[in-house]
Write a protein that holds these residues in place. Structure first.
Motif, PDB file in Angstrom:
ATOM      1  N   PHE A  84      -7.395   8.185  -2.057  1.00  0.00           N
ATOM      2  CA  PHE A  84      -6.337   9.199  -2.144  1.00  0.00           C
ATOM      3  C   PHE A  84      -6.636  10.165  -3.307  1.00  0.00           C
TER       4      PHE A  84
ATOM      5  N   THR B  90       0.849   3.906  -3.172  1.00  0.00           N
ATOM      6  CA  THR B  90       0.220   5.225  -2.984  1.00  0.00           C
ATOM      7  C   THR B  90       1.250   6.346  -2.790  1.00  0.00           C
TER       8      THR B  90
ATOM      9  N   LEU C 215       0.840  -1.206   0.000  1.00  0.00           N
ATOM     10  CA  LEU C 215       0.000   0.000   0.000  1.00  0.00           C
ATOM     11  C   LEU C 215       0.875   1.256   0.000  1.00  0.00           C
ATOM     12  N   ARG C 216       1.894   1.237   0.850  1.00  0.00           N
ATOM     13  CA  ARG C 216       2.778   2.404   0.925  1.00  0.00           C
ATOM     14  C   ARG C 216       3.414   2.667  -0.447  1.00  0.00           C
TER      15      ARG C 216
ATOM     16  N   GLY D  84      -9.142  -0.292   2.193  1.00  0.00           N
ATOM     17  CA  GLY D  84      -8.132   0.542   1.525  1.00  0.00           C
ATOM     18  C   GLY D  84      -8.389   2.016   1.820  1.00  0.00           C
ATOM     19  N   GLY D  85      -9.648   2.405   1.811  1.00  0.00           N
ATOM     20  CA  GLY D  85     -10.004   3.800   2.113  1.00  0.00           C
ATOM     21  C   GLY D  85      -9.676   4.145   3.552  1.00  0.00           C
TER      22      GLY D  85
ATOM     23  N   HIS E 250       0.434  10.409  -2.743  1.00  0.00           N
ATOM     24  CA  HIS E 250       0.711  11.078  -1.468  1.00  0.00           C
ATOM     25  C   HIS E 250       1.631  12.277  -1.705  1.00  0.00           C
TER      26      HIS E 250
ATOM     27  N   VAL F 141      -7.860  -3.847  -1.936  1.00  0.00           N
ATOM     28  CA  VAL F 141      -7.468  -2.882  -0.896  1.00  0.00           C
ATOM     29  C   VAL F 141      -6.644  -1.755  -1.538  1.00  0.00           C
TER      30      VAL F 141
ATOM     31  N   TYR G 137      -7.388   2.799   5.326  1.00  0.00           N
ATOM     32  CA  TYR G 137      -5.915   2.888   5.415  1.00  0.00           C
ATOM     33  C   TYR G 137      -5.478   4.346   5.193  1.00  0.00           C
ATOM     34  N   VAL G 138      -6.116   5.012   4.232  1.00  0.00           N
ATOM     35  CA  VAL G 138      -5.746   6.402   3.928  1.00  0.00           C
ATOM     36  C   VAL G 138      -6.016   7.292   5.148  1.00  0.00           C
TER      37      VAL G 138
ATOM     38  N   ALA H 186      -7.567   2.195  -1.751  1.00  0.00           N
ATOM     39  CA  ALA H 186      -6.692   3.244  -1.208  1.00  0.00           C
ATOM     40  C   ALA H 186      -6.386   4.284  -2.288  1.00  0.00           C
TER      41      ALA H 186
END
Ligand code: HEM
Length: 206
Positions: free
Chosen positions: A195, A24, A20-21, A122-123, A28, A187, A125-126, A191
């Motif tokens: 984002f 995104t 995920l990191r 996933g959302g 970000h 997920v 997570y943001v 995310a």
């Protein structure tokens, strides 16, 4: 009684939090480059900039958080061990003598998110991850604005527990993925969608 739809085929190991990191990082970075965010992180930041940020972020956060929590089943929510952050945000607004501007909330674009547990997580997570950068921003603001910043409950949501809370959240995320409860692709797609939504909203706010 456990949700019968909650038994899934275990998946081969994948560090979903890391994936995920990575997935995104680009969006970000784009958010960090938006004028509102650059102003917030500058050494010339003022209390007015912080107040403006609170008004802007509540228009995005209030409907988004509501929609995500509404979609998520109780068992997953319990596993992730997360709490809504809107009460903290509203308290910060009140502390500054401000309130959420409902007409601006109504004018925000619709959130386009696939209907799946993975996309919802996933959302979330943001929203949860934002507490990491939030703590750094709160520290910066306190340095340049001083006491008039107030308690900044929203930005510094977990306070000294930030690392522990993030560790707990990412472990739960990876656990749910390993059990097959979450589909990593869903997920990550969720995310990215959230984002992108946050970026679009922030870009519109002048
Ligand atoms: C000026 C604006 C922002 C700055 C300077 C910033 C800064 C940061 C920093 C420094 C981290 C990493 C902290 C660490 O690894 O300990 C981080 C993580 C994160 N931020 Fe932000 N952030 C900003 C805005 C946002 C916004 C608006 C959102 C979403 C609503 C967001 C979502 C996230 C997420 C999800 C992570 C976790 C990334 C991961 O490790 O998986 N950030 N941010």
């Amino acid at each position: 009684m456990p949700d019968p739809q909650y038994s899934h085929t275990p998946q081969p190991h994948l560090d979903l939090a890391l994936a995920l990191r990575r997935a995104t990082a680009g969006i970000h970075a784009e958010i960090e480059r938006l004028p509102l965010m650059v102003r917030l992180n500058s050494e010339t930041v003022t209390l007015e900039d912080y107040r403006y940020y609170l008004q802007a972020i509540v228009t995005i956060h209030a409907p988004l958080e509501g929609a995500l929590y509404e979609r998520l089943d109780a068992e997953t929510l319990q596993r992730l061990n997360i709490q809504p952050k809107l009460p903290a945000l509203l308290a910060d607004l009140e502390e500054q003598g401000l309130e959420a501007q409902t007409h601006r909330i109504m004018a925000m674009p619709m959130l386009m998110l696939p209907e799946s547990r993975g996309a919802t997580v996933g959302g979330l997570y943001v929203l949860e991850g934002a507490t990491l950068g939030g703590r750094t921003i709160a520290r910066h603001l306190r340095r340049f604005i001083g006491e008039s910043l107030g308690t900044s409950r929203f930005l510094d949501f977990h306070g000294q527990q930030t690392s522990a809370a993030w560790k707990g959240f990412t472990s739960a995320l990876n656990g749910l993925s390993a059990e097959g409860v979450l589909t990593p692709d869903a997920v990550i797609a969720g995310a990215l969608a959230v984002f992108t939504h946050v970026h679009t909203c922030l870009e519109r706010i002048r």
